[in-house]
Scaffold this active site. Sequence first.
Site, PDB file in Angstrom:
ATOM      1  N   ALA A 197       0.826 -22.314  16.252  1.00  0.00           N
ATOM      2  CA  ALA A 197      -0.311 -21.355  15.792  1.00  0.00           C
ATOM      3  C   ALA A 197      -1.388 -22.164  15.811  1.00  0.00           C
ATOM      4  O   ALA A 197      -1.290 -23.496  15.563  1.00  0.00           O
ATOM      5  CB  ALA A 197      -0.149 -20.626  14.730  1.00  0.00           C
ATOM      6  N   CYS A 198      -2.646 -21.674  16.235  1.00  0.00           N
ATOM      7  CA  CYS A 198      -3.796 -22.381  15.959  1.00  0.00           C
ATOM      8  C   CYS A 198      -4.011 -22.893  14.305  1.00  0.00           C
ATOM      9  O   CYS A 198      -3.647 -22.514  13.348  1.00  0.00           O
ATOM     10  CB  CYS A 198      -4.803 -21.213  16.038  1.00  0.00           C
ATOM     11  SG  CYS A 198      -6.615 -21.777  16.024  1.00  0.00           S
TER      12      CYS A 198
END
Length: 80
Positions: free
Chosen positions: A18-19
């Site tokens: 994920a970011c």
Amino acid sequence: MGLFKMKANKIIDVKGLACPMPIVRTKKAMDSVASGEIVEVHVTDKGALSDFPAWANAGGHTIIEQSEEAGVFKFFIKKA
């Protein structure tokens, strides 16, 4: 795309991350290649669709190709 296949100097797989991890890993990969070389990134985070162009633009890099296949986004980024 036909018979032409983009040739990357380095391929990184950040699927499932994920970011901001995809960008962090991509930045590290970009730092390891020479100017004009290409890094191919495989990412599943939909945020990458806006994050990568913004990040590349900010760094002066160029996304020369982008595609999606079965939920995996591929970016071919040419180092500034």
